[in-house]
Design an enzyme around this catalytic site. Structure first.
Site, PDB file in Angstrom:
ATOM      1  N   GLY A  73       1.024  -0.566   0.170  1.00  0.00           N
ATOM      2  CA  GLY A  73       0.368   0.401  -0.660  1.00  0.00           C
ATOM      3  C   GLY A  73       0.954   1.744  -0.468  1.00  0.00           C
ATOM      4  N   HIS A 206      -2.721  -7.199   2.397  1.00  0.00           N
ATOM      5  CA  HIS A 206      -2.380  -8.219   3.944  1.00  0.00           C
ATOM      6  C   HIS A 206      -3.569  -6.934   5.291  1.00  0.00           C
ATOM      7  CE1 HIS A 206      -0.119  -4.805   6.368  1.00  0.00           C
ATOM      8  NE2 HIS A 206       0.023  -4.216   5.752  1.00  0.00           N
ATOM      9  N   CYS A 330       6.476   5.567  20.218  1.00  0.00           N
ATOM     10  CA  CYS A 330       7.351   6.381  21.322  1.00  0.00           C
ATOM     11  C   CYS A 330       9.077   6.874  20.844  1.00  0.00           C
ATOM     12  CB  CYS A 330       7.029   5.058  21.706  1.00  0.00           C
ATOM     13  SG  CYS A 330       8.304   5.492  23.415  1.00  0.00           S
TER      14      CYS A 330
HETATM   15  C1  LIG Z   1      -0.937   0.220   6.046  1.00  0.00           C
HETATM   16  C2  LIG Z   1      -1.396   1.742   5.694  1.00  0.00           C
HETATM   17  C3  LIG Z   1      -0.732   1.891   4.503  1.00  0.00           C
HETATM   18  C4  LIG Z   1       0.464   1.115   3.952  1.00  0.00           C
HETATM   19  O1  LIG Z   1      -0.172   0.175   3.438  1.00  0.00           O
HETATM   20  P1  LIG Z   1       1.391  -1.377   3.764  1.00  0.00           P
HETATM   21  O2  LIG Z   1       0.713  -1.895   2.665  1.00  0.00           O
HETATM   22  O3  LIG Z   1       1.987  -1.559   5.215  1.00  0.00           O
HETATM   23  O4  LIG Z   1       2.401  -0.263   3.478  1.00  0.00           O
HETATM   24  C5  LIG Z   1      -1.223   2.491   3.699  1.00  0.00           C
HETATM   25  N1  LIG Z   1      -2.360   3.764   4.140  1.00  0.00           N
HETATM   26  C6  LIG Z   1      -3.206   3.822   5.167  1.00  0.00           C
HETATM   27  C7  LIG Z   1      -4.247   3.620   5.743  1.00  0.00           C
HETATM   28  C8  LIG Z   1      -3.533   2.315   5.716  1.00  0.00           C
HETATM   29  O5  LIG Z   1      -3.968   1.713   6.585  1.00  0.00           O
END
Ligand SMILES: *Cc1c(COP(=O)(O)O)cnc(C)c1O
Length: 390
Positions: A73, A206, A330
């Protein structure tokens, strides 16, 4: 040790659906070809990637050529923002980025880097106390030289769902390409790009019971992006590199299943979520719900507690058998409140005590009841430890 461990962090990641694992397996072993190869092995791998592209396109209601596969993502968000910012600067001298203070870091830090290191101006649309972006505020913040606007579909930290179709319509009226980060939304919200009217939309497998390390980006046909990775001509030459065939098959399978079954899961998720939203503030003193009371993800409940160290609370809940998360990162002993919580107006001593509880397919009502029973004591313990330290 608690008898049973309860995972309540489905916004962080989800287990891979066994049906998705099944669909992926052959592509690690006998179906190992490179989709770019001319021979039969290559043709079979290419057919798998193209059929995955068709499946994703069918869910979104777009053409297969409008779907690009990426590594996550985050990469989809990066390709959308960087790719569009650089292309629009080249094409029409547009030199501004417009986004919101409640984006995931994959968007917000990308926008900041474009501003700090690549000479773009950065504008942020204000959000309300729920982190909701109002179309009239987006309209006011758009400029003729805005290269790309990006607004998160469903917020990962506070669960708020933005009015993406109305926001996209505002941008279309002003001729500015509109991107939405749907990485969190894709597990539960409608994804028809015709209805949403977005120009670009990011997803990551995922978060919807698919594998880690694969994402997708919708790019409306006719829009031009600067390539993210240069090399071979994979993914319309916008994202070079041999496609990860098994993970792409997994993403498509997971997305189809998730969207098909959302009408079964969402009502059950909402009931569990509503229980949390009602009972947590009732059983913990100095507790507030964060995010929108109604326009929020069906599986998402989030809170702040005054005078609580969020990380200590996560550790206490983990000891009690519950896996949750918080918004604060943190920094070497000195906790910093989440930017999202500050942007929605939470004071520092509340924002430090944030808690996110996200349910999933495996969560039962008994799990939620046990959590609600365990939480007040965990908060008390963390508050008492803080007082004795002072
Ligand atoms: C998890 C997430 C991402 C990042 O996605 P990845 O596949 O973990 O790189 C980006 N934007 C939002 C809103 C997310 O919840």
């Amino acid at each position: 040790m608690p008898a049973e461990r309860v995972y309540l962090d489905h916004a962080a990641t989800t287990p891979v659906d066994p049906r998705v694992v099944e669909a992926m397996l052959p592509f690690f072993t006998e179906e190992f070809g490179n989709p770019s190869s001319v021979h039969l092995w290559g043709q079979r791998a290419e057919a798998a990637v193209e059929s995955a592209r068709h499946e994703v396109a069918d869910v979104l209601g777009c053409a297969p050529e409008e779907i690009l596969f990426t590594s996550c993502g985050t990469e989809s968000d990066n390709l959308a923002l960087r790719g569009m910012a650089f292309a629009e600067r080249e094409r029409r001298g547009a030199n501004r980025i417009l986004t919101t203070p409640t984006e995931h870091p994959a968007v917000l830090r990308t926008a900041r880097q474009l501003s700090e290191s690549f000479g773009f101006a950065l504008d942020l649309v204000p959000v309300d106390e729920y982190g909701f972006v109002h179309p009239e505020d987006l309209d006011r913040a758009l400029r003729p030289d805005t290269a790309v606007a990006s607004v998160i579909y469903a917020n990962n930290e506070i669960g708020t769902i933005n009015p993406v179709a109305e926001l996209a319509a505002v941008c279309r009226g002003r001729g500015v390409p509109f991107h939405t980060d749907a990485v969190q939304a894709a597990s539960q919200s409608p994804l028809s790009v015709g209805i949403l009217g977005v120009d670009m939309m990011s997803m990551g497998a995922h978060k919807f019971y698919g594998p880690k390390g694969v994402g997708a980006l919708f790019v409306r046909s006719g829009l031009r992006l600067m390539p993210a990775l240069t090399g071979g001509s994979q993914e319309s030459s916008l994202r070079a590199g041999t496609q990860n065939v098994p993970l792409i098959v997994g993403l498509a399978t997971a997305l189809v299943l998730t969207q098909e079954e959302s009408s079964v899961h969402n009502p059950r998720f909402s009931a569990l979520r509503d229980r949390l939203l009602a009972e947590v503030p009732a059983c913990v003193p100095d507790a507030r719900v964060t995010g929108h009371p109604a326009q929020r993800m069906p599986n998402h409940a989030s809170f702040v507690f005054r005078g609580v160290d969020g990380n200590a609370l996560l550790a206490a809940l983990d000891l009690a058998g519950f896996g949750c998360s918080s918004g604060s990162a943190c920094k070497t002993g000195e906790p910093e409140p989440s930017e999202v919580l500050l942007a929605i107006g939470q004071a520092h001593d509340w924002a430090l005590g944030s808690l996110r509880v996200t349910v999933g397919r495996g969560t039962t009502l008994a799990n939620i009841e046990a959590f609600i029973e365990a939480l007040p004591a965990a908060v008390d313990r963390v508050r008492a430890a803080k007082v004795s330290q002072a």
